[in-house]
Design an enzyme around this catalytic site. Structure first.
Site, mmCIF file in Angstrom:
data_model
loop_
_atom_site.group_PDB
_atom_site.id
_atom_site.type_symbol
_atom_site.label_atom_id
_atom_site.label_comp_id
_atom_site.label_asym_id
_atom_site.label_seq_id
_atom_site.Cartn_x
_atom_site.Cartn_y
_atom_site.Cartn_z
ATOM 1 N N ASP A 24 0.884 -1.436 0.185
ATOM 2 C CA ASP A 24 0.529 -0.099 0.192
ATOM 3 C C ASP A 24 0.695 0.753 -0.060
ATOM 4 O O ASP A 24 0.347 2.731 0.874
ATOM 5 C CB ASP A 24 -1.211 0.028 1.436
ATOM 6 C CG ASP A 24 -1.647 -1.301 1.035
ATOM 7 O OD1 ASP A 24 -2.445 -1.244 0.245
ATOM 8 O OD2 ASP A 24 -1.936 -1.848 2.019
ATOM 9 N N LYS A 27 2.384 2.310 -5.111
ATOM 10 C CA LYS A 27 2.946 1.468 -6.273
ATOM 11 C C LYS A 27 2.285 1.611 -7.319
ATOM 12 O O LYS A 27 2.907 2.255 -8.446
ATOM 13 C CB LYS A 27 3.285 0.284 -6.551
ATOM 14 C CG LYS A 27 4.686 -0.408 -5.230
ATOM 15 C CD LYS A 27 4.750 -1.721 -5.227
ATOM 16 C CE LYS A 27 3.584 -2.098 -4.671
ATOM 17 N NZ LYS A 27 3.094 -1.947 -2.859
ATOM 18 N N GLY A 51 -3.503 -4.459 -4.381
ATOM 19 C CA GLY A 51 -4.768 -3.888 -4.887
ATOM 20 C C GLY A 51 -3.687 -2.237 -4.694
ATOM 21 O O GLY A 51 -4.173 -1.697 -4.310
ATOM 22 N N HIS A 52 -3.280 -1.839 -5.923
ATOM 23 C CA HIS A 52 -2.770 -0.781 -6.656
ATOM 24 C C HIS A 52 -3.918 -0.011 -7.517
ATOM 25 O O HIS A 52 -5.010 0.074 -8.235
ATOM 26 C CB HIS A 52 -2.365 -1.312 -8.090
ATOM 27 C CG HIS A 52 -0.949 -2.378 -7.072
ATOM 28 N ND1 HIS A 52 -0.231 -2.623 -8.830
ATOM 29 C CD2 HIS A 52 -0.934 -2.571 -6.114
ATOM 30 C CE1 HIS A 52 0.769 -3.922 -7.271
ATOM 31 N NE2 HIS A 52 0.491 -3.194 -6.292
ATOM 32 N N GLN A 234 2.646 -6.135 -2.824
ATOM 33 C CA GLN A 234 3.445 -6.168 -2.012
ATOM 34 C C GLN A 234 4.243 -5.654 -1.289
ATOM 35 O O GLN A 234 4.091 -3.897 -2.462
ATOM 36 C CB GLN A 234 2.476 -7.440 -0.693
ATOM 37 C CG GLN A 234 1.903 -8.393 -1.193
ATOM 38 C CD GLN A 234 1.537 -9.002 -1.891
ATOM 39 O OE1 GLN A 234 2.235 -9.851 -2.692
ATOM 40 N NE2 GLN A 234 -0.298 -8.622 -2.522
HETATM 41 P P1 IMP Z 1 -1.878 -12.435 1.646
HETATM 42 O O1 IMP Z 1 -1.051 -12.745 1.593
HETATM 43 O O2 IMP Z 1 -3.381 -12.808 1.985
HETATM 44 O O3 IMP Z 1 -1.386 -14.162 2.711
HETATM 45 O O4 IMP Z 1 -2.031 -12.047 3.632
HETATM 46 C C1 IMP Z 1 -0.458 -11.909 4.016
HETATM 47 C C2 IMP Z 1 -0.470 -10.471 5.209
HETATM 48 O O5 IMP Z 1 -0.306 -9.782 4.002
HETATM 49 C C3 IMP Z 1 -1.566 -9.743 5.421
HETATM 50 O O6 IMP Z 1 -1.169 -9.121 6.573
HETATM 51 C C4 IMP Z 1 -1.998 -8.863 4.626
HETATM 52 O O7 IMP Z 1 -3.131 -7.694 5.092
HETATM 53 C C5 IMP Z 1 -0.749 -8.352 3.528
HETATM 54 N N1 IMP Z 1 -1.255 -7.989 2.796
HETATM 55 C C6 IMP Z 1 -1.478 -9.631 1.814
HETATM 56 N N2 IMP Z 1 -0.982 -8.338 0.078
HETATM 57 C C7 IMP Z 1 -1.038 -7.212 0.696
HETATM 58 C C8 IMP Z 1 -1.059 -6.197 -0.126
HETATM 59 O O8 IMP Z 1 -1.095 -5.761 -1.091
HETATM 60 N N3 IMP Z 1 -1.037 -4.660 0.813
HETATM 61 C C9 IMP Z 1 -0.716 -5.022 2.140
HETATM 62 N N4 IMP Z 1 -0.929 -6.015 2.283
HETATM 63 C C10 IMP Z 1 -1.005 -6.828 2.173
#
Ligand code: IMP
Length: 436
Positions: A24, A27, A51-52, A234
């Site tokens: 977040d 990017k 989520g971009h 991420q």
């Molecule tokens: P997962 O990727 O859904 O398995 O989540 C694992 C961790 O990564 C959690 O804390 C999510 O909130 C975080 N996370 C995954 N994708 C994103 C992203 O695109 N932005 C921010 N946090 C993310």
């Protein structure tokens, strides 16, 4: 002249954009802006957990799986094999883009090696999270971890398998039977295979024509001298190896994931751009050294609209943690920084930058490996004055308030990396670019 290359013989400066915090960082906007000068944008890892957000002409688009370059009509996009691809989520995204008048025909290729997110994966994501109780990771529940687990277990199904849809259906039914047994043992509602396949199979069938040899397409573009942009998802602090394990995602979110997730060689990477927000946010559980659990954190959340683009969850907010960011710069060879959302700090009386950690009387200059230690460290802050007039509308660094320039200069000095882009608002053009 012997030993000197003509410009035409120089390799194209293929660029990588990485988030250096917990995702977040903004990017999407940086990639969207850089994509204007690119021919090809490549997603490397992660999936619909990302989520971009891109705002063009006042219209906000949130991209989860599609590379953020897709909004430029001249840009072609690849989804690399490091991505875990949810056909249903991609279908929704394609519909949304079509509704917004964005035509992707002939511009998107999905790697045949990319693993598919099956109906079992969100189910197992919920089951694992439920089993963890209070220690849950706080995942996005998009099935990311279980899909990568199947990949590592060598029980995954890949996009290229969609050439034989009946075989895929049989395999998915077998996976559902297996996952249901696990889910039932953990007290999670099992899947109805027919209902699950009723939406999943048509979505998979729809994307099948978009699947192909993305490695060949990537290298053809490179060989043709086209400019390629690699889009990280991420952030480095969520990296499965060097992040705040186990409160991380299930992929390598740094330069390693770019290489293994696309098939590009390290020799072909020209520049690594790191994106950092002017403060820090985190969604989900896990240590957060500079978290502000007070009205200042709430102010950042409201002003910055810090609510998850994928899940809508409120993001935790805090000061900029330069210790974590410096580690990310070192591990990824970051050449230049994009500093986003500087405008959200407008009006703060003073700002704090975390420049070291203290643990059991010792000063640490890099994050400790164990979360239990990271939970206990105390931030060492340098306090700087804030600025009282808005940064929005500034066209160059000279237009920024003096305190904002001092804030940026301190960040650059600490990280030993130049800040090349400064975000001063949500819109595409609310961005200051400095000469390299
Ligand atoms: P997962 O990727 O859904 O398995 O989540 C694992 C961790 O990564 C959690 O804390 C999510 O909130 C975080 N996370 C995954 N994708 C994103 C992203 O695109 N932005 C921010 N946090 C993310």
């Amino acid at each position: 002249m012997p030993g000197s290359a003509t410009p035409a013989a120089l390799p194209a400066a293929h660029r990588v954009v990485l988030g250096l915090q917990w995702g977040d960082e903004g990017k999407g906007k940086i990639i969207d802006v850089l994509a204007a000068h690119c021919d090809l944008v490549v997603r490397c890892q992660g999936g619909a957990n990302a989520g971009h957000t891109v705002v063009v002409g006042g219209r906000k688009t949130v991209l989860h799986l599609l590379p953020s370059g897709i909004l430029h009509r001249h840009v072609r996009c690849l989804i690399g094999h490091g991505v875990v691809l949810d056909p249903v989520a991609l279908g929704h995204e394609l519909d949304e883009l079509a509704a917004g008048g964005c035509d992707i025909a002939g511009r998107l290729l999905i790697s045949e090696r990319a693993h598919l997110v099956l109906p079992t994966h969100p189910l197992l994501d919920r089951a694992y999270e439920a089993a963890r109780g209070a220690g849950k990771v706080g995942t996005t529940l998009r099935g990311i971890g279980p899909c990568y687990a199947d990949k590592a277990l060598r029980t995954g199904i890949r996009a290229g398998d969609l050439v034989d849809l009946p075989a895929v259906e049989r395999a998915v039914r077998a996976r559902i039977a297996h996952a249901n047994a696990l889910a039932q043992a953990w007290g999670v509602e099992p899947l109805d295979a027919d209902a699950a396949l009723a939406s999943w199979l048509p979505a998979a069938q729809r994307i099948a024509p978009l699947v192909g040899d993305a490695i060949a397409a990537l290298h053809a573009a490179v060989d043709a001298g086209q400019r390629v942009l690699f889009e990280g998802a991420q952030g480095v602090q969520l990296d499965i190896d060097v992040g705040t394990y186990p409160f991380v995602t299930s992929s390598n979110t740094g330069i390693g994931g770019v290489l293994t997730g696309t098939g590009i060689s390290h020799r072909q990477i020209g520049e690594v751009i790191g994106v950092i927000k002017a403060y820090t946010t985190r969604v989900g559980s896990g240590p957060f050294v500079t978290e502000l659990a007070d009205e200042r954190g709430e102010r950042l959340r409201q002003r910055g609209q810090e609510f998850g683009a994928t899940t809508g969850r409120p993001r935790r907010c805090g000061w900029l943690d330069l210790v974590a960011v410096r580690q990310a710069c070192r591990l990824n060879g970051v050449d230049a920084l994009a500093l986003t959302k500087l405008d959200i700090l407008d009006g703060e009386p003073e700002l704090a930058l975390c420049v070291a950690y203290r643990l059991d009387g010792r000063e640490l200059t890099a994050p400790p490996a164990r979360c239990a230690d990271l939970e206990r460290v105390q931030p060492v802050y340098e306090v700087l004055p804030g600025w009282q007039r808005p940064v929005s509308g500034a066209r160059g660094v000279a237009d920024l308030p003096e305190a904002a320039r001092a804030y940026i200069a301190r960040i650059e000095r600490f990280l030993a990396v130049p800040v090349r882009w400064i975000g001063t608002g949500a819109a595409r053009d609310a961005l200051i670019e400095r000469a390299p």
